[in-house]
Design a protein around this motif. Structure first.
Motif, PDB file in Angstrom:
ATOM      1  N   ARG A   5       2.801 -11.506  -0.321  1.00 53.57           N
ATOM      2  CA  ARG A   5       3.456 -10.107  -0.034  1.00 53.57           C
ATOM      3  C   ARG A   5       2.603  -9.607   1.200  1.00 53.57           C
ATOM      4  N   PRO A   6       3.328  -8.815   1.809  1.00 53.00           N
ATOM      5  CA  PRO A   6       2.692  -8.279   2.976  1.00 53.00           C
ATOM      6  C   PRO A   6       1.329  -7.598   2.674  1.00 53.00           C
ATOM      7  N   PHE A   7       1.297  -6.809   1.413  1.00 53.50           N
ATOM      8  CA  PHE A   7      -0.064  -6.017   1.278  1.00 53.50           C
ATOM      9  C   PHE A   7      -1.124  -7.083   0.931  1.00 53.50           C
ATOM     10  N   LEU A  10      -3.779  -6.658   3.425  1.00 50.89           N
ATOM     11  CA  LEU A  10      -4.583  -5.676   3.532  1.00 50.89           C
ATOM     12  C   LEU A  10      -5.789  -5.958   2.585  1.00 50.89           C
ATOM     13  N   SER A  34     -10.478   0.738   1.954  1.00 50.05           N
ATOM     14  CA  SER A  34      -9.632   0.883   0.884  1.00 50.05           C
ATOM     15  C   SER A  34      -8.396   1.131   1.826  1.00 50.05           C
ATOM     16  N   PHE A  35      -7.337   1.126   0.685  1.00 46.75           N
ATOM     17  CA  PHE A  35      -5.889   1.232   1.088  1.00 46.75           C
ATOM     18  C   PHE A  35      -4.949   1.488  -0.213  1.00 46.75           C
ATOM     19  N   ASP A  36      -3.804   2.174  -0.067  1.00 44.20           N
ATOM     20  CA  ASP A  36      -3.168   2.365  -1.342  1.00 44.20           C
ATOM     21  C   ASP A  36      -1.513   2.007  -0.678  1.00 44.20           C
ATOM     22  N   ALA A  37      -0.481   2.318  -1.832  1.00 40.37           N
ATOM     23  CA  ALA A  37       0.933   1.624  -1.684  1.00 40.37           C
ATOM     24  C   ALA A  37       1.606   2.250  -0.522  1.00 40.37           C
ATOM     25  N   HIS A  38       0.953   3.613  -0.131  1.00 35.54           N
ATOM     26  CA  HIS A  38       1.640   4.092   1.072  1.00 35.54           C
ATOM     27  C   HIS A  38       1.127   3.547   2.595  1.00 35.54           C
ATOM     28  N   MET A  39      -0.052   2.697   2.263  1.00 41.48           N
ATOM     29  CA  MET A  39      -0.625   2.187   3.445  1.00 41.48           C
ATOM     30  C   MET A  39      -1.483   3.313   4.152  1.00 41.48           C
ATOM     31  N   ASN A  40      -1.785   4.099   3.234  1.00 44.75           N
ATOM     32  CA  ASN A  40      -3.066   5.060   3.635  1.00 44.75           C
ATOM     33  C   ASN A  40      -4.177   4.285   3.490  1.00 44.75           C
ATOM     34  N   ARG A  65      -3.438   8.443   7.499  1.00 40.59           N
ATOM     35  CA  ARG A  65      -1.992   8.468   6.723  1.00 40.59           C
ATOM     36  C   ARG A  65      -1.211   7.336   6.947  1.00 40.59           C
ATOM     37  N   GLY A  66      -0.822   6.591   6.314  1.00 46.82           N
ATOM     38  CA  GLY A  66       0.102   5.247   6.460  1.00 46.82           C
ATOM     39  C   GLY A  66       1.053   5.243   7.161  1.00 46.82           C
ATOM     40  N   GLY A  67       2.042   6.674   6.999  1.00 43.41           N
ATOM     41  CA  GLY A  67       3.277   6.796   7.761  1.00 43.41           C
ATOM     42  C   GLY A  67       2.908   6.715   9.474  1.00 43.41           C
TER      43      GLY A  67
ATOM     44  N   SER B  34       5.660 -13.263   5.344  1.00 45.72           N
ATOM     45  CA  SER B  34       6.037 -12.653   4.353  1.00 45.72           C
ATOM     46  C   SER B  34       6.707 -11.304   4.455  1.00 45.72           C
TER      47      SER B  34
ATOM     48  N   GLN G   2      -7.250  -1.648  -5.586  1.00 47.96           N
ATOM     49  CA  GLN G   2      -8.855  -2.169  -5.833  1.00 47.96           C
ATOM     50  C   GLN G   2      -9.439  -0.928  -6.476  1.00 47.96           C
TER      51      GLN G   2
END
Lengths: 75, 75, 75, 75, 75, 75, 75
Positions: A5-7, A10, A34-40, A65-67, B34, G2
């Protein structure tokens, strides 16, 4: 959808250096903390990259901010 | 809605070369590694394509945020 | 809300030629292969249309993100 | 919130002629065939309206994405 | 969050005249007929307001998409 | 996340004067009457502020869509 | 995903000074008072930073909408 998967990219980039191209055209280089599901993402030793590829400004540690991201690339 | 769905094209494109037109007008070429439901994609051997259709910059492997994509086309 | 729904037009357009006006003003012509609830569409034999109405560039098969669409019209 | 709701206007407009002002400033005129909760609309006999109020281009039947709409007005 | 809520202003404005400033800078004046939770509004006797504060164009009844609104003000 | 939350500032601002900077660069001053979870706000005695910090236009009571706000500051 | 998460940076920044780069290119400096899951933040002793890195305007305490943020950096 499939095994990889793409993430995962990361996840493997934690502690590694990446180049981040922003939607506004700017580039930021640094180490993924670190990163989260919003790509932050928290990036350590972040620096803005000038048009010549050199460092334009040291930013230290940033929470991005991931956006705002166009793409992330391990370097 | 019907048998075939748009993301099937991405599924079949895994390991294949695609051209990606971005909303900002830029084009990126590379091999699909992916993707996910947001059309986030990992592209290997990615390169930015110049106005003359030639390679403008080698990007290596990138994680591209799906929201920036206009269209994806297998090449 | 009523008997007929807007996406019925896309359903009837499967295998048919459509003209797609994008938000950025560009136009794409081609044959609808599939679509989903976000109006993401796979278009076969896609071509960009120039200002004179003629073909500007052959794109082949594309997966177009629905969020870029202004309108779709059967031709 | 109250007896009458904004989408009732679209319901009453089925089969009637409307003028649609888009966010990009363009205007489209035509007959409402159907709509959904996102204000996506199928418009029959659609035509783009020029600055002088006359028809600039015949579009035939179109599926218009609701997100592009500024306002809809029965004519 | 507290006794009074912002949408109460719209409720009290039903049947009353309001001025609506849009995100694109344009202004529309008219009488509120109905509204919903997205701030979509039906406005009767709507007119576009010119830079001099006078009426620039009569629009009749319009369904305005709430996402285009900057603010609404009873007049 | 912690004891104090950002919207507490709005709660304490009810009945107080605030300055609101909008995304488009404009500034509005007035008294907070109510707000909701989208940062939609009713502002009493609202006025647009000119570049010199003086009042440019009296707006009376307005319902401001939260999505247009850059920041809010008690004055 | 993580152990460490991006918002931990904000948690540690409570009561500390940060530099905030906005999407529109402006910079704001001040002390973090609180934040929420949308990255809305209350900043005390906020000031706009001019191109020369000096203070351009004192803003006092502000509630900043998270959607306007490009990145946050402890200083």
């Amino acid at each position: 959808m499939q095994g990889e998967r793409p993430f995962d990219l990361l996840n493997k980039a934690i502690g590694q250096k990446v180049m981040i191209r922003l939607k506004n055209g700017d580039e930021i280089r640094g180490k993924v903390s670190s990163f989260d599901a919003h790509m932050n993402m928290v990036i350590d030793d972040a620096e803005e990259v000038g048009d010549d590829g050199g460092s334009k400004a040291k930013l230290g540690t940033i929470l991005l901010r991931g956006g705002n991201i166009l793409f992330v690339s391990p370097v």
